[in-house]
Design a protein around this motif. Structure first.
Motif, PDB file in Angstrom:
ATOM      1  N   LYS A 167       9.121  57.939  76.502  1.00  0.00           N
ATOM      2  CA  LYS A 167       8.869  56.593  76.994  1.00  0.00           C
ATOM      3  C   LYS A 167       8.108  56.676  78.307  1.00  0.00           C
ATOM      4  O   LYS A 167       8.443  57.461  79.179  1.00  0.00           O
ATOM      5  N   ASP A 168       7.043  55.874  78.413  1.00  0.00           N
ATOM      6  CA  ASP A 168       6.356  55.732  79.686  1.00  0.00           C
ATOM      7  C   ASP A 168       5.734  54.346  79.757  1.00  0.00           C
ATOM      8  O   ASP A 168       5.721  53.600  78.781  1.00  0.00           O
ATOM      9  N   ALA A 169       5.210  54.008  80.917  1.00  0.00           N
ATOM     10  CA  ALA A 169       4.718  52.655  81.140  1.00  0.00           C
ATOM     11  C   ALA A 169       3.390  52.374  80.445  1.00  0.00           C
ATOM     12  O   ALA A 169       3.010  51.214  80.278  1.00  0.00           O
ATOM     13  N   ASP A 170       2.676  53.424  80.036  1.00  0.00           N
ATOM     14  CA  ASP A 170       1.327  53.246  79.503  1.00  0.00           C
ATOM     15  C   ASP A 170       1.244  53.221  77.981  1.00  0.00           C
ATOM     16  O   ASP A 170       0.173  52.954  77.430  1.00  0.00           O
ATOM     17  N   HIS A 171       2.334  53.534  77.291  1.00  0.00           N
ATOM     18  CA  HIS A 171       2.296  53.624  75.839  1.00  0.00           C
ATOM     19  C   HIS A 171       3.491  52.924  75.214  1.00  0.00           C
ATOM     20  O   HIS A 171       4.562  52.853  75.824  1.00  0.00           O
ATOM     21  N   ARG A 172       3.294  52.433  74.018  1.00  0.00           N
ATOM     22  CA  ARG A 172       4.399  51.804  73.298  1.00  0.00           C
ATOM     23  C   ARG A 172       5.373  52.868  72.806  1.00  0.00           C
ATOM     24  O   ARG A 172       4.973  53.978  72.477  1.00  0.00           O
ATOM     25  N   HIS A 173       6.632  52.496  72.752  1.00  0.00           N
ATOM     26  CA  HIS A 173       7.647  53.400  72.209  1.00  0.00           C
ATOM     27  C   HIS A 173       8.072  52.872  70.846  1.00  0.00           C
ATOM     28  O   HIS A 173       8.356  51.689  70.677  1.00  0.00           O
ATOM     29  N   GLY A 174       8.082  53.760  69.843  1.00  0.00           N
ATOM     30  CA  GLY A 174       8.496  53.342  68.507  1.00  0.00           C
ATOM     31  C   GLY A 174       7.672  53.997  67.425  1.00  0.00           C
ATOM     32  O   GLY A 174       6.857  54.876  67.691  1.00  0.00           O
ATOM     33  N   ARG A 175       7.882  53.553  66.214  1.00  0.00           N
ATOM     34  CA  ARG A 175       7.224  54.144  65.052  1.00  0.00           C
ATOM     35  C   ARG A 175       6.291  53.153  64.375  1.00  0.00           C
ATOM     36  O   ARG A 175       6.442  51.935  64.532  1.00  0.00           O
ATOM     37  N   LEU A 176       5.359  53.694  63.613  1.00  0.00           N
ATOM     38  CA  LEU A 176       4.528  52.868  62.740  1.00  0.00           C
ATOM     39  C   LEU A 176       5.348  52.577  61.491  1.00  0.00           C
ATOM     40  O   LEU A 176       5.320  53.341  60.528  1.00  0.00           O
ATOM     41  N   ASP A 177       6.089  51.503  61.498  1.00  0.00           N
ATOM     42  CA  ASP A 177       6.989  51.200  60.386  1.00  0.00           C
ATOM     43  C   ASP A 177       6.968  49.702  60.096  1.00  0.00           C
ATOM     44  O   ASP A 177       6.150  48.951  60.659  1.00  0.00           O
ATOM     45  N   ALA A 178       7.863  49.256  59.231  1.00  0.00           N
ATOM     46  CA  ALA A 178       7.885  47.851  58.820  1.00  0.00           C
ATOM     47  C   ALA A 178       8.095  46.919  60.009  1.00  0.00           C
ATOM     48  O   ALA A 178       7.429  45.878  60.129  1.00  0.00           O
ATOM     49  N   ALA A 179       9.003  47.292  60.898  1.00  0.00           N
ATOM     50  CA  ALA A 179       9.287  46.445  62.060  1.00  0.00           C
ATOM     51  C   ALA A 179       8.052  46.287  62.930  1.00  0.00           C
ATOM     52  O   ALA A 179       7.755  45.190  63.429  1.00  0.00           O
ATOM     53  N   PHE A 180       7.313  47.383  63.107  1.00  0.00           N
ATOM     54  CA  PHE A 180       6.106  47.304  63.931  1.00  0.00           C
ATOM     55  C   PHE A 180       5.044  46.434  63.254  1.00  0.00           C
ATOM     56  O   PHE A 180       4.418  45.589  63.899  1.00  0.00           O
ATOM     57  N   ILE A 181       4.816  46.643  61.971  1.00  0.00           N
ATOM     58  CA  ILE A 181       3.807  45.875  61.232  1.00  0.00           C
ATOM     59  C   ILE A 181       4.092  44.385  61.311  1.00  0.00           C
ATOM     60  O   ILE A 181       3.187  43.559  61.493  1.00  0.00           O
ATOM     61  N   GLU A 182       5.352  44.019  61.209  1.00  0.00           N
ATOM     62  CA  GLU A 182       5.735  42.607  61.231  1.00  0.00           C
ATOM     63  C   GLU A 182       5.407  41.945  62.559  1.00  0.00           C
ATOM     64  O   GLU A 182       5.083  40.749  62.604  1.00  0.00           O
ATOM     65  N   LYS A 183       5.462  42.708  63.650  1.00  0.00           N
ATOM     66  CA  LYS A 183       5.261  42.140  64.985  1.00  0.00           C
ATOM     67  C   LYS A 183       3.831  42.293  65.509  1.00  0.00           C
ATOM     68  O   LYS A 183       3.490  41.719  66.539  1.00  0.00           O
ATOM     69  N   ALA A 184       2.991  43.061  64.815  1.00  0.00           N
ATOM     70  CA  ALA A 184       1.682  43.425  65.368  1.00  0.00           C
ATOM     71  C   ALA A 184       0.629  42.329  65.257  1.00  0.00           C
ATOM     72  O   ALA A 184      -0.412  42.407  65.905  1.00  0.00           O
ATOM     73  N   GLY A 185       0.881  41.318  64.459  1.00  0.00           N
ATOM     74  CA  GLY A 185      -0.087  40.224  64.316  1.00  0.00           C
ATOM     75  C   GLY A 185      -1.388  40.651  63.678  1.00  0.00           C
ATOM     76  O   GLY A 185      -2.476  40.283  64.136  1.00  0.00           O
ATOM     77  N   LEU A 186      -1.307  41.440  62.607  1.00  0.00           N
ATOM     78  CA  LEU A 186      -2.494  41.979  61.954  1.00  0.00           C
ATOM     79  C   LEU A 186      -3.090  40.986  60.964  1.00  0.00           C
ATOM     80  O   LEU A 186      -2.399  40.126  60.419  1.00  0.00           O
ATOM     81  N   ASP A 187      -4.383  41.129  60.726  1.00  0.00           N
ATOM     82  CA  ASP A 187      -5.092  40.317  59.740  1.00  0.00           C
ATOM     83  C   ASP A 187      -5.086  41.090  58.417  1.00  0.00           C
ATOM     84  O   ASP A 187      -5.818  42.065  58.254  1.00  0.00           O
ATOM     85  N   PHE A 188      -4.290  40.649  57.478  1.00  0.00           N
ATOM     86  CA  PHE A 188      -4.095  41.410  56.246  1.00  0.00           C
ATOM     87  C   PHE A 188      -5.245  41.264  55.252  1.00  0.00           C
ATOM     88  O   PHE A 188      -5.198  41.841  54.165  1.00  0.00           O
ATOM     89  N   SER A 189      -6.277  40.540  55.622  1.00  0.00           N
ATOM     90  CA  SER A 189      -7.457  40.473  54.759  1.00  0.00           C
ATOM     91  C   SER A 189      -8.422  41.626  55.044  1.00  0.00           C
ATOM     92  O   SER A 189      -9.361  41.849  54.283  1.00  0.00           O
TER      93      SER A 189
END
Length: 222
Positions: A167-189
Motif C-alpha cells: 500500500k502506498d499513496a500513489d497506487h491503488r490497492h487491490g485486485r483486478l476482479d469483479a469488485a473492481f470492475i463494478e466500481k471502475a465506471g468502464l464503457d462496456f461497448s
C-alpha cells in the motif's frame, strides 16, 4: 518456417526478476504487435524446451526483443535464461497469437501479462494513435511493475496501477476482479484486451460478459 538460431545482442535488467533480451532479427521475419513465438535456448539439453514469449519490439526494428520474467523457484527455461550473456543463442519458431489491436479500449494486465501490450502501446505511440486507450495493470508490489516509466510517458493519466501486496499513496490497492470492475465506471461497448495468469483471464472474461461487454470485443490469448 524453419527454426531460426539467433544471437543475443544485449540484455537489459528491467526489474529485479525481469530482463529484456534483444536478439538478431532473421531476414524476412515479421510479426504484428501483440504476437509471440516459441523460444528455446540453443544449449545442449535445452533445444526442445520451448516456451511462448511475446515480442516487445516493433516490427520495423532491426532486432527482436523479448521481455521475460524469470522464475527461480524451479530450474526451468526462464531460470536458465537468466544465466545467459551477450553472444549466447536462442532458437525461434513461427509467429502466432490472437492479441491484436482492435481500436481504442481498456487493457487489463496482470504481472508479466503486460508484455503483448508493450509492443501495441509502442506502435500506437509512434503512430500518434494512443488516445482513447486505458491500462489497468496489477502487480504484487511497485518493484514488480514492468516498464513503469515508459508506460507513464506513453499513457499519462490513462495508466492505472493496482498493487496487491503493498500500500502506498500513489497506487491503488487491490485486485483486478469483479469488485473492481463494478466500481471502475468502464464503457462496456469498447474493446477489452486481457492478458495475465489463466485464472485471471477466465475470471475477468466472465465478469465483463456479465457486466455487458460483448464476447467479440474481448481480446485475449485463446
Amino acid at each position: 518456417m524453419e527454426n531460426q538460431i539467433v544471437k543475443i545482442l544485449n540484455i537489459e535488467q528491467v526489474t529485479h526478476d525481469v530482463r529484456a533480451y534483444r536478439v538478431e532479427k532473421p531476414g524476412g521475419y515479421s510479426f504484428i504487435p501483440g504476437q509471440a513465438t516459441e523460444v528455446s535456448i540453443n544449449k545442449q539439453g535445452w533445444e526442445e524446451e520451448k516456451r511462448p514469449f511475446t515480442f516487445t519490439c516493433l516490427n520495423e526494428d532491426p532486432w527482436l526483443e523479448f521481455t521475460i520474467k524469470s522464475y527461480h523457484d524451479h530450474p526451468g527455461v526462464t531460470h536458465k535464461l537468466y544465466s545467459l550473456i551477450d553472444g549466447d543463442e536462442l532458437i525461434l519458431r513461427d509467429v502466432w497469437g490472437a492479441i491484436s489491436y482492435q481500436g481504442p479500449g481498456y487493457f487489463l494486465a496482470g504481472g508479466a501479462g503486460i508484455t503483448p501490450f508493450i509492443a501495441i502501446f509502442r506502435q500506437l505511440s509512434r503512430q500518434g494513435q494512443i488516445e482513447g486507450n486505458e491500462l489497468y495493470y496489477s502487480n504484487k508490489t511497485r518493484a514488480d511493475i514492468i516498464r513503469y516509466p515508459e508506460l507513464g510517458k506513453i499513457l499519462g493519466s490513462n495508466v492505472h496501477y493496482l498493487l496487491t501486496r503493498e500500500k502506498d499513496a500513489d497506487h491503488r490497492h487491490g485486485r483486478l476482479d469483479a469488485a473492481f470492475i463494478e466500481k471502475a465506471g468502464l464503457d462496456f461497448s469498447k474493446p477489452f484486451y486481457i492478458c495475465g495468469p489463466d485464472q485471471m483471464i477466465a475470471d475477468l472474461k466472465a465478469v465483463l460478459e456479465k457486466a455487458g461487454a460483448r464476447s467479440e470485443s474481448l481480446v485475449f490469448e485463446k
